[in-house]
Design a protein around this motif. Structure first.
Motif, PDB file in Angstrom:
ATOM      1  N   TYR A 207       1.034  -1.317  -0.004  1.00  0.00           N
ATOM      2  CA  TYR A 207      -0.049   0.058   0.022  1.00  0.00           C
ATOM      3  C   TYR A 207       0.819   1.487  -0.144  1.00  0.00           C
ATOM      4  CZ  TYR A 207      -4.213  -2.779   0.737  1.00  0.00           C
ATOM      5  OH  TYR A 207      -5.255  -3.693   0.516  1.00  0.00           O
ATOM      6  N   ALA A 208       2.113   1.022  -0.373  1.00  0.00           N
ATOM      7  CA  ALA A 208       3.102   2.344  -0.520  1.00  0.00           C
ATOM      8  C   ALA A 208       2.408   3.309  -1.439  1.00  0.00           C
ATOM      9  CB  ALA A 208       4.328   1.779  -1.290  1.00  0.00           C
ATOM     10  N   LEU A 209       2.350   4.765  -1.001  1.00  0.00           N
ATOM     11  CA  LEU A 209       1.861   5.707  -1.779  1.00  0.00           C
ATOM     12  C   LEU A 209       2.692   6.238  -2.489  1.00  0.00           C
ATOM     13  CD1 LEU A 209       0.148   7.816   1.334  1.00  0.00           C
ATOM     14  CD2 LEU A 209      -1.235   6.446  -0.566  1.00  0.00           C
ATOM     15  N   ASN A 210       2.443   7.117  -3.509  1.00  0.00           N
ATOM     16  CA  ASN A 210       3.248   7.689  -4.705  1.00  0.00           C
ATOM     17  C   ASN A 210       4.341   8.458  -3.823  1.00  0.00           C
ATOM     18  OD1 ASN A 210       4.753   9.493  -6.339  1.00  0.00           O
ATOM     19  ND2 ASN A 210       2.750   9.967  -7.561  1.00  0.00           N
ATOM     20  N   THR A 211       5.586   8.370  -4.035  1.00  0.00           N
ATOM     21  CA  THR A 211       6.753   8.886  -3.399  1.00  0.00           C
ATOM     22  C   THR A 211       6.703  10.418  -3.521  1.00  0.00           C
ATOM     23  OG1 THR A 211       8.330   8.480  -4.922  1.00  0.00           O
ATOM     24  CG2 THR A 211       8.187   6.928  -3.391  1.00  0.00           C
ATOM     25  N   ASP A 212       5.915  11.016  -4.479  1.00  0.00           N
ATOM     26  CA  ASP A 212       6.075  12.398  -4.577  1.00  0.00           C
ATOM     27  C   ASP A 212       5.305  13.210  -3.395  1.00  0.00           C
ATOM     28  OD1 ASP A 212       7.076  12.169  -7.086  1.00  0.00           O
ATOM     29  OD2 ASP A 212       5.096  12.586  -8.382  1.00  0.00           O
ATOM     30  N   PHE A 213       4.504  12.364  -2.912  1.00  0.00           N
ATOM     31  CA  PHE A 213       3.798  12.833  -1.641  1.00  0.00           C
ATOM     32  C   PHE A 213       4.383  12.480  -0.241  1.00  0.00           C
ATOM     33  CE2 PHE A 213       0.918  12.026  -5.231  1.00  0.00           C
ATOM     34  CZ  PHE A 213       0.197  13.360  -5.204  1.00  0.00           C
ATOM     35  N   THR A 214       5.497  11.477  -0.167  1.00  0.00           N
ATOM     36  CA  THR A 214       5.726  11.019   1.033  1.00  0.00           C
ATOM     37  C   THR A 214       7.048  11.383   1.230  1.00  0.00           C
ATOM     38  OG1 THR A 214       6.034   8.924   0.129  1.00  0.00           O
ATOM     39  CG2 THR A 214       3.936   9.355   0.856  1.00  0.00           C
ATOM     40  N   ASP A 215       7.965  11.833   0.547  1.00  0.00           N
ATOM     41  CA  ASP A 215       9.542  11.999   0.442  1.00  0.00           C
ATOM     42  C   ASP A 215       9.988  12.200   1.884  1.00  0.00           C
ATOM     43  OD1 ASP A 215      10.235  10.813  -2.156  1.00  0.00           O
ATOM     44  OD2 ASP A 215      10.591  12.806  -2.953  1.00  0.00           O
ATOM     45  N   ASP A 216       9.359  13.012   2.651  1.00  0.00           N
ATOM     46  CA  ASP A 216       9.937  13.483   3.792  1.00  0.00           C
ATOM     47  C   ASP A 216       9.359  12.887   4.872  1.00  0.00           C
ATOM     48  OD1 ASP A 216      11.836  15.297   2.689  1.00  0.00           O
ATOM     49  OD2 ASP A 216      10.193  17.045   2.474  1.00  0.00           O
ATOM     50  N   ALA A 217       8.573  11.797   4.922  1.00  0.00           N
ATOM     51  CA  ALA A 217       7.944  11.084   5.895  1.00  0.00           C
ATOM     52  C   ALA A 217       8.937   9.875   6.385  1.00  0.00           C
ATOM     53  CB  ALA A 217       6.592  10.594   5.651  1.00  0.00           C
ATOM     54  N   THR A 218       8.853   9.143   7.287  1.00  0.00           N
ATOM     55  CA  THR A 218       9.278   7.960   8.019  1.00  0.00           C
ATOM     56  C   THR A 218       8.093   7.113   7.684  1.00  0.00           C
ATOM     57  OG1 THR A 218      10.490   9.030   9.515  1.00  0.00           O
ATOM     58  CG2 THR A 218      10.040   6.807   9.908  1.00  0.00           C
ATOM     59  N   ILE A 219       8.670   6.013   6.950  1.00  0.00           N
ATOM     60  CA  ILE A 219       7.518   4.947   6.491  1.00  0.00           C
ATOM     61  C   ILE A 219       7.779   3.534   6.900  1.00  0.00           C
ATOM     62  CG2 ILE A 219       6.373   3.981   4.546  1.00  0.00           C
ATOM     63  CD1 ILE A 219       7.092   6.312   2.778  1.00  0.00           C
ATOM     64  N   THR A 220       6.854   2.929   7.510  1.00  0.00           N
ATOM     65  CA  THR A 220       7.034   1.514   8.248  1.00  0.00           C
ATOM     66  C   THR A 220       5.796   0.662   8.152  1.00  0.00           C
ATOM     67  OG1 THR A 220       7.749   0.439  10.349  1.00  0.00           O
ATOM     68  CG2 THR A 220       6.328   2.473  10.467  1.00  0.00           C
ATOM     69  N   HIS A 221       6.272  -0.669   8.119  1.00  0.00           N
ATOM     70  CA  HIS A 221       4.936  -1.490   7.880  1.00  0.00           C
ATOM     71  C   HIS A 221       4.768  -1.971   9.319  1.00  0.00           C
ATOM     72  CE1 HIS A 221       5.573  -1.479   3.625  1.00  0.00           C
ATOM     73  NE2 HIS A 221       6.708  -2.158   3.585  1.00  0.00           N
ATOM     74  N   ASN A 222       5.236  -1.722  10.392  1.00  0.00           N
ATOM     75  CA  ASN A 222       5.063  -2.090  11.671  1.00  0.00           C
ATOM     76  C   ASN A 222       4.236  -0.902  12.166  1.00  0.00           C
ATOM     77  OD1 ASN A 222       5.305  -2.795  14.409  1.00  0.00           O
ATOM     78  ND2 ASN A 222       7.255  -3.654  14.348  1.00  0.00           N
ATOM     79  N   GLN A 223       3.003  -1.284  12.394  1.00  0.00           N
ATOM     80  CA  GLN A 223       2.016  -0.354  13.089  1.00  0.00           C
ATOM     81  C   GLN A 223       2.223  -0.224  14.562  1.00  0.00           C
ATOM     82  OE1 GLN A 223      -2.227  -1.553  13.660  1.00  0.00           O
ATOM     83  NE2 GLN A 223      -2.930   0.492  12.619  1.00  0.00           N
ATOM     84  N   ALA A 224       2.658  -0.981  15.120  1.00  0.00           N
ATOM     85  CA  ALA A 224       2.847  -0.970  16.528  1.00  0.00           C
ATOM     86  C   ALA A 224       4.036  -0.104  16.996  1.00  0.00           C
ATOM     87  CB  ALA A 224       3.077  -2.324  17.473  1.00  0.00           C
ATOM     88  N   GLU A 225       5.103  -0.198  16.080  1.00  0.00           N
ATOM     89  CA  GLU A 225       6.140   0.598  16.102  1.00  0.00           C
ATOM     90  C   GLU A 225       6.056   1.993  15.601  1.00  0.00           C
ATOM     91  OE1 GLU A 225       9.312   1.026  12.728  1.00  0.00           O
ATOM     92  OE2 GLU A 225      10.323  -0.591  14.490  1.00  0.00           O
ATOM     93  N   ALA A 226       5.086   2.280  14.803  1.00  0.00           N
ATOM     94  CA  ALA A 226       4.762   3.490  14.448  1.00  0.00           C
ATOM     95  C   ALA A 226       3.724   4.389  15.316  1.00  0.00           C
ATOM     96  CB  ALA A 226       3.976   3.528  13.028  1.00  0.00           C
ATOM     97  N   LEU A 227       3.046   3.725  16.140  1.00  0.00           N
ATOM     98  CA  LEU A 227       2.037   4.137  16.943  1.00  0.00           C
ATOM     99  C   LEU A 227       2.578   4.646  18.473  1.00  0.00           C
ATOM    100  CD1 LEU A 227      -1.243   2.013  16.563  1.00  0.00           C
ATOM    101  CD2 LEU A 227      -0.614   4.259  15.594  1.00  0.00           C
ATOM    102  N   LYS A 228       3.900   4.182  18.775  1.00  0.00           N
ATOM    103  CA  LYS A 228       4.520   4.274  19.841  1.00  0.00           C
ATOM    104  C   LYS A 228       4.779   5.677  20.065  1.00  0.00           C
ATOM    105  CE  LYS A 228       8.412   2.689  22.718  1.00  0.00           C
ATOM    106  NZ  LYS A 228       9.010   3.859  23.319  1.00  0.00           N
ATOM    107  N   ASP A 229       4.341   6.354  21.191  1.00  0.00           N
ATOM    108  CA  ASP A 229       4.329   7.680  21.596  1.00  0.00           C
ATOM    109  C   ASP A 229       3.790   8.815  20.737  1.00  0.00           C
ATOM    110  OD1 ASP A 229       5.989   7.000  23.830  1.00  0.00           O
ATOM    111  OD2 ASP A 229       7.641   6.850  22.767  1.00  0.00           O
ATOM    112  N   ALA A 230       2.831   8.220  19.894  1.00  0.00           N
ATOM    113  CA  ALA A 230       2.178   9.250  19.009  1.00  0.00           C
ATOM    114  C   ALA A 230       1.318  10.040  19.855  1.00  0.00           C
ATOM    115  CB  ALA A 230       1.188   8.546  18.100  1.00  0.00           C
TER     116      ALA A 230
END
Length: 315
Positions: A207-230
């Motif tokens: 489900y990767a988005l077009n990189t034109d929109f996400t170049d400066d974002a951190t991207i991960t397939h690990n939802q638990a890791e992403a949600l930590k301290d959100a």
């Protein structure tokens, strides 16, 4: 401002966010700007929040508003040039857009992607033809690739509710029963990458988005890791960019729950709406204290009003 299609049309996003918040506290101060001016809202697809918030925002500024649901009330539009119109289309967009521009001072256009042909959708043919032929300033009410009014309202909400200078904002994919456009996540990513936030995107593989929109974002397939301290979690489904418009089975466990919130910084949960309960988001989240989806939807009015004010100031 004569065009509002994305964050790239905004010279100073912080100033625009502050303008929206000022208008929230004094919505009727600038009615002289809209006196005897008309906003045309053109919908080729359904709308609830976008239609009502844009209409109310225009009324706050003293404008008249005309709404046309082209998919139900208008003639079938032809988009291609050089064709013999001996089929189902009745009016060419060249004439339709030009005529609409005769009746209004600003036009807002909403048109969804077909999710069949990526090149066609990402060319933004419908929206760009309105810009080319209508002769007046144009606002995107959501296009095939972006939803800038929603994203501006999202940033207004984050600025209003944040408890620290640089919050962690997570965009997480959510399950759905059908393919949905990438417009909202594309746009949210684009705006968050320009904002002063720690921005993370998490989604299942494929489900990767077009990189034109996400170049400066951190991207991960690990939802638990992403949600930590959100501090903020933006929940949204989208279909695949490649293979275009597809969805895959087996990711039902990506729905956000209170259990998953335990690893966050008591995160506020956002969604653009409409939302499918207990599929995209659980009842316990939507009806609980962490949900700010209604507050967020309310800010759609002030986002639209801030953009309209900028346009009226240069008419």
């Amino acid at each position: 401002m004569k065009l509002f299609t994305s964050v790239h049309d905004v010279s100073d996003i912080n100033e625009l966010v502050c303008e929206a918040l000022r208008l929230k506290h004094a919505p009727f101060e600038h009615q002289h700007l809209g006196k005897n001016k008309t906003l045309g809202l053109v919908f080729l697809n359904p709308s609830l929040r976008t239609r009502m918030s844009s209409q109310k925002a225009a009324m706050n500024l003293g404008m008249n508003v005309m709404v046309l649901n082209v998919d139900k009330e208008g003639w079938a539009l032809e988009l291609k040039d050089g064709v013999i119109m001996n089929g189902t289309t009745v009016e060419h967009i060249r004439e339709a857009a030009a005529v609409m521009g005769q009746y209004v001072d600003i036009i807002g256009v909403r048109s969804f992607p077909g999710l069949k042909d990526r090149e066609e959708d990402y060319s933004e043919a419908i929206f760009n033809k309105f810009v080319e032929f209508c002769g007046v300033p144009v606002i995107s009410l959501e296009s095939a690739t972006r939803h800038p009014l929603q994203s501006l309202a999202d940033l207004v909400t984050i600025e209003e509710l944040k408890t620290k200078n640089r919050p962690k904002v997570v965009l997480t994919w959510a399950p759905h029963i059908k393919p949905l456009p990438q417009a909202v996540p594309n746009s949210f990513s684009e705006w968050m990458c320009k904002a002063d936030v720690d921005f993370v995107i998490t989604h299942p593989e494929g489900y990767a988005l077009n990189t034109d929109f996400t170049d400066d974002a951190t991207i991960t397939h690990n939802q638990a890791e992403a949600l930590k301290d959100a501090d903020f979690i933006y929940v949204k489904n989208w279909s695949a960019y490649e293979p275009y418009g597809q969805i895959f089975s087996g990711n039902e466990d990506w729905m956000l729950t209170n259990k998953k919130l335990e690893q966050t910084n008591n995160a506020k949960v956002m969604h653009c709406l409409p939302v499918r309960r207990n599929l995209e988001l659980s009842d316990e989240i939507l009806d609980g204290p962490n949900s700010v989806v209604i507050h967020e939807a309310g800010n759609r009015e002030w986002a639209a009003q801030a953009v309209l004010k900028k346009m009226l100031e240069v008419l």
